[in-house]
Design a protein around this motif. Structure first.
Motif, PDB file in Angstrom:
ATOM      1  N   PRO A 203       0.799  -1.237   0.000  1.00 43.39           N
ATOM      2  CA  PRO A 203       0.000   0.000   0.000  1.00 43.39           C
ATOM      3  C   PRO A 203       0.826   1.278   0.000  1.00 43.39           C
ATOM      4  CG  PRO A 203      -0.999  -1.592   1.478  1.00 43.39           C
ATOM      5  CD  PRO A 203       0.304  -2.186   1.029  1.00 43.39           C
ATOM      6  N   ILE A 204       1.942   1.290   0.725  1.00 42.01           N
ATOM      7  CA  ILE A 204       2.759   2.509   0.752  1.00 42.01           C
ATOM      8  C   ILE A 204       3.412   2.752  -0.611  1.00 42.01           C
ATOM      9  CG2 ILE A 204       4.907   1.413   1.540  1.00 42.01           C
ATOM     10  CD1 ILE A 204       5.388   3.869   3.259  1.00 42.01           C
ATOM     11  N   LEU A 205       3.712   1.666  -1.340  1.00 44.32           N
ATOM     12  CA  LEU A 205       4.248   1.829  -2.693  1.00 44.32           C
ATOM     13  C   LEU A 205       3.178   2.402  -3.629  1.00 44.32           C
ATOM     14  CD1 LEU A 205       6.255  -1.511  -3.100  1.00 44.32           C
ATOM     15  CD2 LEU A 205       7.126   0.749  -2.495  1.00 44.32           C
ATOM     16  N   ILE A 206       1.945   1.953  -3.438  1.00 42.87           N
ATOM     17  CA  ILE A 206       0.849   2.481  -4.251  1.00 42.87           C
ATOM     18  C   ILE A 206       0.659   3.973  -3.961  1.00 42.87           C
ATOM     19  CG2 ILE A 206      -1.647   2.385  -4.625  1.00 42.87           C
ATOM     20  CD1 ILE A 206      -1.484  -0.632  -4.119  1.00 42.87           C
ATOM     21  N   ALA A 207       0.685   4.336  -2.673  1.00 46.17           N
ATOM     22  CA  ALA A 207       0.523   5.737  -2.298  1.00 46.17           C
ATOM     23  C   ALA A 207       1.648   6.589  -2.875  1.00 46.17           C
ATOM     24  CB  ALA A 207       0.487   5.866  -0.779  1.00 46.17           C
ATOM     25  N   ALA A 208       2.872   6.077  -2.814  1.00 46.93           N
ATOM     26  CA  ALA A 208       4.005   6.824  -3.363  1.00 46.93           C
ATOM     27  C   ALA A 208       3.877   6.983  -4.873  1.00 46.93           C
ATOM     28  CB  ALA A 208       5.315   6.112  -3.018  1.00 46.93           C
ATOM     29  N   SER A 209       3.360   5.955  -5.548  1.00 46.55           N
ATOM     30  CA  SER A 209       3.172   6.038  -6.995  1.00 46.55           C
ATOM     31  C   SER A 209       2.112   7.083  -7.347  1.00 46.55           C
ATOM     32  CB  SER A 209       2.760   4.669  -7.543  1.00 46.55           C
ATOM     33  OG  SER A 209       3.766   3.704  -7.291  1.00 46.55           O
ATOM     34  N   VAL A 210       1.059   7.151  -6.525  1.00 46.98           N
ATOM     35  CA  VAL A 210       0.015   8.157  -6.742  1.00 46.98           C
ATOM     36  C   VAL A 210       0.604   9.555  -6.610  1.00 46.98           C
ATOM     37  CG1 VAL A 210      -2.106   9.138  -5.794  1.00 46.98           C
ATOM     38  CG2 VAL A 210      -1.895   6.658  -6.053  1.00 46.98           C
ATOM     39  N   ALA A 211       1.418   9.757  -5.550  1.00 51.76           N
ATOM     40  CA  ALA A 211       2.043  11.067  -5.342  1.00 51.76           C
ATOM     41  C   ALA A 211       2.976  11.422  -6.493  1.00 51.76           C
ATOM     42  CB  ALA A 211       2.798  11.076  -4.017  1.00 51.76           C
ATOM     43  N   ALA A 212       3.744  10.426  -6.973  1.00 54.76           N
ATOM     44  CA  ALA A 212       4.664  10.680  -8.083  1.00 54.76           C
ATOM     45  C   ALA A 212       3.911  11.046  -9.356  1.00 54.76           C
ATOM     46  CB  ALA A 212       5.537   9.449  -8.316  1.00 54.76           C
ATOM     47  N   ALA A 213       2.792  10.342  -9.604  1.00 55.92           N
ATOM     48  CA  ALA A 213       1.989  10.637 -10.790  1.00 55.92           C
ATOM     49  C   ALA A 213       1.382  12.035 -10.704  1.00 55.92           C
ATOM     50  CB  ALA A 213       0.881   9.593 -10.935  1.00 55.92           C
ATOM     51  N   TRP A 214       0.949  12.413  -9.514  1.00 50.70           N
ATOM     52  CA  TRP A 214       0.402  13.747  -9.301  1.00 50.70           C
ATOM     53  C   TRP A 214       1.461  14.809  -9.617  1.00 50.70           C
ATOM     54  CZ3 TRP A 214      -4.084  14.897  -5.688  1.00 50.70           C
ATOM     55  CH2 TRP A 214      -4.315  16.255  -5.586  1.00 50.70           C
ATOM     56  N   GLY A 215       2.658  14.592  -9.057  1.00 55.57           N
ATOM     57  CA  GLY A 215       3.736  15.550  -9.284  1.00 55.57           C
ATOM     58  C   GLY A 215       4.131  15.633 -10.747  1.00 55.57           C
ATOM     59  N   TRP A 216       4.169  14.490 -11.438  1.00 57.61           N
ATOM     60  CA  TRP A 216       4.532  14.474 -12.858  1.00 57.61           C
ATOM     61  C   TRP A 216       3.489  15.212 -13.690  1.00 57.61           C
ATOM     62  CZ3 TRP A 216       1.944  12.116 -17.011  1.00 57.61           C
ATOM     63  CH2 TRP A 216       2.650  12.122 -18.225  1.00 57.61           C
ATOM     64  N   ARG A 217       2.219  14.978 -13.370  1.00 58.23           N
ATOM     65  CA  ARG A 217       1.141  15.623 -14.124  1.00 58.23           C
ATOM     66  C   ARG A 217       1.160  17.133 -13.871  1.00 58.23           C
ATOM     67  NH1 ARG A 217      -5.408  14.422 -13.827  1.00 58.23           N
ATOM     68  NH2 ARG A 217      -5.993  15.946 -15.442  1.00 58.23           N
ATOM     69  N   GLY A 218       1.451  17.524 -12.616  1.00 54.54           N
ATOM     70  CA  GLY A 218       1.538  18.935 -12.305  1.00 54.54           C
ATOM     71  C   GLY A 218       2.659  19.613 -13.060  1.00 54.54           C
ATOM     72  N   GLY A 219       3.810  18.890 -13.202  1.00 55.44           N
ATOM     73  CA  GLY A 219       4.918  19.450 -13.953  1.00 55.44           C
ATOM     74  C   GLY A 219       4.618  19.581 -15.421  1.00 55.44           C
ATOM     75  N   GLU A 220       3.830  18.634 -15.954  1.00 56.35           N
ATOM     76  CA  GLU A 220       3.487  18.667 -17.379  1.00 56.35           C
ATOM     77  C   GLU A 220       2.536  19.813 -17.711  1.00 56.35           C
ATOM     78  OE1 GLU A 220       4.293  16.504 -20.157  1.00 56.35           O
ATOM     79  OE2 GLU A 220       5.988  16.253 -18.832  1.00 56.35           O
ATOM     80  N   THR A 221       1.611  20.111 -16.762  1.00 60.06           N
ATOM     81  CA  THR A 221       0.598  21.128 -17.021  1.00 60.06           C
ATOM     82  C   THR A 221       1.042  22.512 -16.611  1.00 60.06           C
ATOM     83  OG1 THR A 221      -0.432  20.664 -14.868  1.00 60.06           O
ATOM     84  CG2 THR A 221      -1.273  19.468 -16.780  1.00 60.06           C
ATOM     85  N   ALA A 222       2.199  22.613 -15.914  1.00 66.16           N
ATOM     86  CA  ALA A 222       2.660  23.929 -15.450  1.00 66.16           C
ATOM     87  C   ALA A 222       3.133  24.771 -16.618  1.00 66.16           C
ATOM     88  CB  ALA A 222       3.781  23.748 -14.443  1.00 66.16           C
TER      89      ALA A 222
END
Length: 222
Positions: A203-222
């Motif tokens: 579960p902690i790996l899943i949570a970390a992957s969610v956070a990483a995806a969020w950060g990547w998407r934020g960087g793409e849309t910035a």
């Protein structure tokens, strides 16, 4: 001749004392998670990044596999690579100092350096905080591990659940804006939903992957 420490040195020393002493908690929690004293001491000496260390023993304490614990610690440690690039541009260490800088490049040493305007003060702050914390953290880890080993069954003292509390203590000060709070809530929800269906530690790996995806998407849309 009186030695007057500079502001960066004073900050570095105070940060070293406050952070290094917390190593006692890691040492005791590491033993409570099932590691022996040598393993706990080696984790602090070699891994030396508080958040990743607490994540590792948190997964182990929850019954997760070594691979899951390593994955969680690695994902949290990625931030240190970003810090390393910043320190390299700011201080430009050379030779053996470059390797040593990589080892002590953590949240506190980088924050101490970044908080200074003068380059010499940045250098003093980084090395004072980094080396000071490394020394105290490892000494206190050893003390905590020995103390934890002497306490016996950690469940009598509540240490079996303390790893989660310690990690939340590290996370809480960073929730100072809407986006970090939103990420924390989404990751917590993902973790809760995953717990019944996947092995411990995943579960902690899943949570970390969610956070990483969020950060990547934020960087793409910035």
């Amino acid at each position: 001749m009186n030695f007057q420490p500079t502001p960066a040195v004073r900050i570095g020393l105070s940060v070293s004392a406050a952070t290094g002493l917390y190593g006692v908690s890691f040492g005791a929690l590491g033993v409570a998670a099932g590691l022996d004293v040598v393993q706990v001491v080696a984790l602090s000496a070699l891994m030396f990044t508080g958040g990743s260390q607490f994540a590792y023993i948190g997964v182990v304490a929850g019954g997760g596999s070594g691979a899951a614990a390593f994955g969680a610690a690695t994902l949290l440690g990625v931030r240190n690579a970003v810090y390393g690039m910043q320190v390299n541009r700011m201080l430009r260490p050379r030779g053996w100092r470059r390797l040593l800088a990589a080892q002590v490049c953590i949240d506190e040493s980088v924050a101490t350096a970044v908080g200074q305007r003068d380059q010499d003060e940045q250098r003093r702050g980084f090395w004072t905080a980094g080396l000071g914390i490394y020394l105290l953290w490892n000494l206190c880890t050893a003390a905590g591990a020995l103390l934890g080993d002497a306490l016996g069954d950690p469940r009598r003292w509540g240490l079996d659940g303390a790893a989660v509390a310690a990690f939340l203590g590290l996370l809480w000060p960073r929730l100072s804006a809407r986006e970090p709070i939103a990420i924390a809530v989404v990751c917590a929800l993902a973790t809760v939903l995953a717990v019944p269906f996947v092995p411990p530690g995943v579960p902690i790996l899943i949570a970390a992957s969610v956070a990483a995806a969020w950060g990547w998407r934020g960087g793409e849309t910035a």
